[in-house]
Write a protein that holds these residues in place. Structure first.
Motif, short mmCIF file in Angstrom:
data_model
loop_
_atom_site.label_atom_id
_atom_site.label_comp_id
_atom_site.label_asym_id
_atom_site.label_seq_id
_atom_site.Cartn_x
_atom_site.Cartn_y
_atom_site.Cartn_z
N GLU A 151 2.79 6.15 -2.89
CA GLU A 151 3.95 6.94 -3.29
C GLU A 151 4.08 7.06 -4.80
N LYS A 152 3.86 5.95 -5.51
CA LYS A 152 4.13 5.93 -6.94
C LYS A 152 2.92 6.30 -7.79
N GLY A 153 1.73 6.21 -7.22
CA GLY A 153 0.53 6.60 -7.96
C GLY A 153 -0.37 7.46 -7.09
N PRO A 154 0.15 8.58 -6.56
CA PRO A 154 -0.62 9.36 -5.58
C PRO A 154 -1.95 9.89 -6.09
N MET A 163 0.80 -1.22 0.00
CA MET A 163 0.00 0.00 0.00
C MET A 163 0.84 1.28 0.00
N PRO A 164 1.89 1.41 0.85
CA PRO A 164 2.67 2.66 0.81
C PRO A 164 3.29 2.94 -0.55
N GLN A 165 3.65 1.88 -1.29
CA GLN A 165 4.22 2.10 -2.61
C GLN A 165 3.16 2.52 -3.62
N PHE A 166 1.93 2.00 -3.50
CA PHE A 166 0.84 2.49 -4.32
C PHE A 166 0.64 3.98 -4.08
#
Length: 487
Positions: free
Chosen positions: A323-326, A318-321
């Protein structure tokens, strides 16, 4: 505690077996295939100090989950040092160090840390050797409000440690969960659902396998993406759809039979789930050509750029979602949904992430160790504090274990009312009945025994049924060797 009557030869055989199986097991959770930190450690004898200024060693694995997670660990250590005067010497380790020989060998030589953080599925071999202290022996060092607000998991989590009874050990907690994640929720591109003529409120999340196939087919045929539903064949992510289906269909126990003497992967429930999973790729072709090897992290990127319309990635992604697709995340075009319920209840099992205090090695000064032990417990207490726990989901994707902060978690996530990530994860935790076991063979079963067979089935090298039967046979053999080395 465990029976001390094992012979030196038996313990040596046991350790050889553990090292052999651990060396080929990197990890089985998302975000774990690469390490941000190194391994190794310095000897406990180099740590010193007294009272509030005690120094202690902390070996951490949480840092591997994301940049946000690593920063969270660093900030917590710095804040604790500033407020307490205690100095934590941190080893930012990776899963190769945890599941391979590095941590194990250092513990074996008496060069272990005072405290660790790690997925509890990988801590069994350390508790078996009595290198970790039982939770009941240090529970008194935690704040009263901490103990009160984690009671919901204490008794159920003891079942994850039930294998210890066969070794003459007490069935107790050694690595205490400080956060947990349900496995697994769905993710979908809502804009793709709408473009394909589907109703996001009615057609997501899928209600069962047939509904999953229906929605995935409609997304692939009528939506803007290339891939309707992306499966994962990576050795450490293969289970994201398969094992939730097993649990939904009543396959209790995961990779192990109730008495931990058999691997039940050749059961009808496992074979049915394997056949359905493989069919999405080989028969229905709604999963992409990279399926036999793709990881959840790779799928994440494909969902953000629009190639994949729907998948099933772990909460820890979830944190990467975010960060990379805000923009997609906050707008709700990227949305979470719960796995379905079947005859066996919710298709989910809880993956806890824990912390544990180490036992005193032989030859270490008792008074000095006690000071270091209490200082290390202070950091663990901080990780269970309300302020830290409120930020756990945002930074790691794991959900906090403190009940009294659950109502505040959604407020830490941008667009939570639209992406529904915290609400879905919380709902799944409420309904999940199983914790993943801490048995020492869990890691090798997942990454080395079962994973390659799933890949072979996806590649068409063997049938799904044969993949299950071969995995079960190998698992049975490992368990037989494991128990015979401990007689």
């Amino acid at each position: 505690m465990s029976d001390k009557s094992h012979s030196t030869q038996t313990r040596s055989t046991r350790r050889s077996l553990l090292k052999a199986t651990a060396g080929i097991t990197v990890a089985s959770v998302a975000g774990c295939t690469g390490a941000l930190g190194g391994g190794g450690s310095t000897s406990n004898n180099s740590s010193g100090g007294g009272g509030s200024s005690a120094s202690f060693e902390f070996w951490d694995i949480l840092n591997t989950q994301s940049r946000a997670a690593k920063q969270m660990v660093k900030t917590s250590v710095n804040d604790y040092s500033s407020s307490s005067g205690a100095n934590a010497e941190v080893n930012y380790s990776g899963y190769q160090q945890l599941t391979g020989s590095n941590w194990y060998s250092n513990f074996e030589r008496g060069n272990g840390p005072h405290i660790i953080s790690a997925d509890t599925i990988f801590t069994g071999r350390f508790s078996e050797e009595e290198w970790l202290m039982p939770f009941e022996e240090w529970k008194h060092l935690l704040d009263d409000d901490v103990v009160e607000n984690i009671q919901w998991l204490v008794e159920p989590f003891k079942e994850a440690n039930s294998w210890k009874g066969k070794l003459g050990m007490e069935q107790v907690i050694h690595a205490l969960p400080v956060m947990a994640a349900p496995q697994e929720p769905f993710q979908v591109r809502v804009d793709h659902l709408e473009a394909a003529g589907l109703d996001p409120k009615k057609d997501f999340p899928p209600k069962d396998f047939e509904d999953l196939l229906r929605v995935a087919t409609a997304l692939q045929e009528n939506g803007p993406g290339d891939i309707g539903f992306q499966l994962h064949g990576d050795l450490f992510d293969w289970y994201t759809l398969l094992t939730p289906m097993v649990y939904a269909n009543g396959g209790e126990g995961g990779y192990f039979a109730d008495d931990f003497t058999k691997c039940p992967l050749d059961s009808d429930i496992w074979i049915d789930a394997m056949e359905k999973t493989v069919s999405l790729y080989r028969e229905h072709e709604v999963s992409g050509p990279q399926t036999p090897n793709i990881s959840t992290e790779q799928t994440l990127a494909l969902m953000i750029n629009g190639q994949v319309s729907m998948s099933i990635c772990e909460p820890m992604d979830m944190p990467q979602f975010a960060e990379k697709g805000p923009d997609l995340f906050t707008s709700g075009d990227l949305q979470w949904g719960s796995f379905w319920e079947g005859s066996g209840g919710l298709g989910s099992t809880l993956l806890p992430f824990g912390m544990a205090l180490a036992s005193k090695p032989d030859g270490v000064d008792e008074a000095k160790w006690q000071r270091q032990h209490e200082a290390a417990a202070g950091l663990l207490n901080k990780w269970l504090s309300k302020d830290f726990q409120k930020q756990v989901f945002k930074n790691t994707g794991f959900y906090p274990v403190r009940e009294d902060v659950w109502s505040e978690v959604a407020g830490t996530i941008d667009g939570a009312e639209k992406n529904r990530a915290p609400q879905v994860v919380k709902s799944m935790i409420d309904r999940t009945e199983h914790f993943n076991t801490t048995h020492p063979l869990y890691g090798s079963f997942s990454g080395s025994t079962i994973g390659p067979k799933v890949q072979s089935a996806l590649k068409g090298e063997m049938s799904p049924a044969e993949a299950c039967k071969q995995a079960a046979a190998e698992g049975d053999k490992q368990l037989s060797e494991y128990w015979s080395s401990r007689q």
